[in-house]
Structure formats: structure tokens, C-alpha cells
Design an enzyme around this catalytic site. Structure first.
Site, mmCIF file in Angstrom:
data_model
loop_
_atom_site.group_PDB
_atom_site.id
_atom_site.type_symbol
_atom_site.label_atom_id
_atom_site.label_comp_id
_atom_site.label_asym_id
_atom_site.label_seq_id
_atom_site.Cartn_x
_atom_site.Cartn_y
_atom_site.Cartn_z
ATOM 1 N N HIS A 91 -2.522 -4.907 -0.902
ATOM 2 C CA HIS A 91 -1.608 -4.345 0.101
ATOM 3 C C HIS A 91 -0.215 -4.960 -0.046
ATOM 4 O O HIS A 91 -0.074 -6.151 -0.325
ATOM 5 C CB HIS A 91 -2.146 -4.592 1.518
ATOM 6 N N GLU A 160 1.523 3.321 -1.445
ATOM 7 C CA GLU A 160 2.286 2.994 -0.242
ATOM 8 C C GLU A 160 3.632 2.419 -0.652
ATOM 9 O O GLU A 160 3.725 1.216 -0.968
ATOM 10 C CB GLU A 160 1.541 1.947 0.593
HETATM 11 P P1 13P Z 1 2.703 2.039 8.612
HETATM 12 O O1 13P Z 1 1.840 3.251 8.890
HETATM 13 O O2 13P Z 1 2.921 1.183 9.808
HETATM 14 O O3 13P Z 1 3.955 2.416 7.889
HETATM 15 O O4 13P Z 1 1.851 1.117 7.604
HETATM 16 C C1 13P Z 1 1.293 1.667 6.472
HETATM 17 C C2 13P Z 1 0.407 0.660 5.862
HETATM 18 O O5 13P Z 1 0.846 -0.362 5.396
HETATM 19 C C3 13P Z 1 -1.037 0.932 5.877
HETATM 20 O O6 13P Z 1 -1.721 0.009 5.093
#
Ligand code: 13P
Length: 236
Positions: A91, A160
Site C-alpha cells: 500500500h 492506486e
Molecule cells: P481513499 O479512498 O481515502 O482515497 O484511499 C484509497 C486507499 O488508499 C485505499 O487503500
């Protein structure tokens, strides 16, 4: 069928997590929803839950040991206590805020792979890389796969972009389309999108080709919003 995952990060208590999980479990049962739903609570809120088969509790993190002297970490002895067999690895907050290196991440990945865990493996570029262009962005993402066995059966990927996480700035539908297509061309695994997903943009994101679901932070922490997003996921 699309997947939906909630990453609690450093939010919710043991008590509110229990209420949340039980609420979602009942909702999935009552509404006959079969989509895969994952929830990643804090380590202190892991518990023995009795859940429908498509709802899974995972760990946001754990060290690549069974037990030992790693102050502040948990290992598989602690995960086994609650039957946890699912983990988030790579992550962006662990990479960028907590300084986990690709080498550590690969060691962690290989350890949990050897134990057959379902791994949600996250990649994504910071803003300056995004601004440098697509070639740089893809180069950065491919490096985040160093040491990672992409043939592993129990693997789900999550794209992400760092600049879209917790910022309210969602990547454009075009950006998501481009990156997901490129990743899918190389790696044939389920691929989630994460970064400022919310009830108002989820439907459009799920309609993008090669988006197999979402990994949601902020907007998933409210149980009613999460239920709404599970419904949208079901309908896609
Ligand atoms: P947000 O939805 O708060 O942008 O976070 C995304 C995330 O890091 C999920 O792992």
C-alpha cells in the site's frame, strides 16, 4: 462479478468495527449480494466474525514472520488466532509514509505467498512521476513489481495513484482507462482501482474496461456509504 474492498487505515475502534462488519454481513445476506467484499480493519480490531462466504476480513499489514522480536509488528501467529488469510501488501502509505522498501515488500509478498494467503498487491505513482508522463508512470509501476511473482494464483492487484489517495482528487476516467489497460496487458489478474472512490463516481469507474473492482478508503468508513457502494458494485 466486481470486487469491493474497504481499507479502514487507522480508523474505527474494536467496537465500531464489530458493528460495521455485522451490519455489512447482514446487508449482504438480506440483499442476496454475491460480490466479493473485503474489509481491512486495524490490527487491534481483528476478531472472530461469523460471516457469509463472500465477505472476508483481511489484515492491512503484518510482518513476514510467524512470531519473534519485531516491536510493533504482528506475525502469522496473531493472524491465525482470527483465521485471517488475506493481506494488503505494498500500500502506498506503507511505501511512502512508513518507508517500506521494494525489497521488504517482496520479502513480505513471498512469505505470505508461501502460506497461500490472498494478497491484494498495491501499486501506484506519486504526483511528480504522474506529471513526468505516461512512460515514467509505467516505468515506476513496473519497478513496483520487482521481486513479485505475478503468476501467483491468489493475487489481486490494486492500482492506486498516490496523488489520488485521501486527497479527494480522483484520477480521470481516461487515466484509469490507460493505466488499467497497460497493466492488464502484462498481468492477467483481477485489477482494482483505488483513490478517492466515492458513491458519486463509483459507477463510472466500474464501467471502465479492465476495472475489476475498487479499493476504498475514506468514503467506505461510513457504513451507509459503503452499503450504497456495495449496491452500485452489484449492479455493475
Ligand atoms: P481513499 O479512498 O481515502 O482515497 O484511499 C484509497 C486507499 O488508499 C485505499 O487503500
Amino acid at each position: 462479478m466486481k470486487i469491493i474492498a474497504s481499507n479502514f487505515k487507522t480508523n474505527h475502534t474494536r467496537k465500531s468495527t464489530k458493528e460495521f462488519v455485522e451490519n455489512i454481513n447482514k446487508f449482504l445476506k438480506d440483499e442476496n449480494i454475491d460480490n466479493e467484499v473485503l474489509i481491512f480493519p486495524t490490527a487491534t480490531s481483528l476478531d472472530e466474525f461469523s460471516l457469509v462466504k463472500n465477505l472476508t476480513i483481511g489484515s492491512q499489514n503484518a510482518y513476514y514472520v510467524k512470531n519473534g522480536s519485531f516491536t510493533g509488528e504482528i506475525g502469522t501467529d496473531q493472524l491465525d488466532e482470527f483465521g485471517i488469510k488475506t493481506i494488503l501488501i505494498g500500500h502506498s502509505e506503507r511505501r511512502h509514509k512508513l518507508g517500506e522498501s521494494q525489497k521488504d515488500i517482496a520479502l513480505k509478498y513471498n512469505y505470505y505467498k508461501s502460506l497461500g494467503y490472498k494478497i491484494i498487491y498495491c501499486v501506484g505513482e506519486p504526483l511528480e512521476v504522474y506529471e513526468a508522463g505516461l512512460t515514467e508512470t509505467l516505468g515506476y509501476i513496473w519497478e513496483q513489481f520487482d521481486g513479485i511473482d505475478l503468476d501467483y494464483d491468489n493475487l489481486i492487484l490494486a492500482y492506486e495513484p498516490v496523488w489520488a489517495i485521501g486527497t479527494g482528487v480522483v484520477a480521470s476516467l481516461d487515466d484509469i482507462t490507460t493505466i488499467h489497460k497497460k497493466i492488464k496487458k502484462k498481468i492477467s489478474k483481477p485489477l482494482l482501482y483505488g483513490g478517492s472512490v466515492k458513491p458519486t463516481n463509483l459507477d463510472a469507474i466500474l464501467k471502465i474496461p479492465n476495472v475489476d473492482g475498487t479499493l476504498i478508503g475514506t468514503s467506505s468508513w461510513n457504513v451507509e456509504d459503503f452499503k450504497q457502494m456495495i449496491k452500485i458494485t452489484k449492479d455493475n
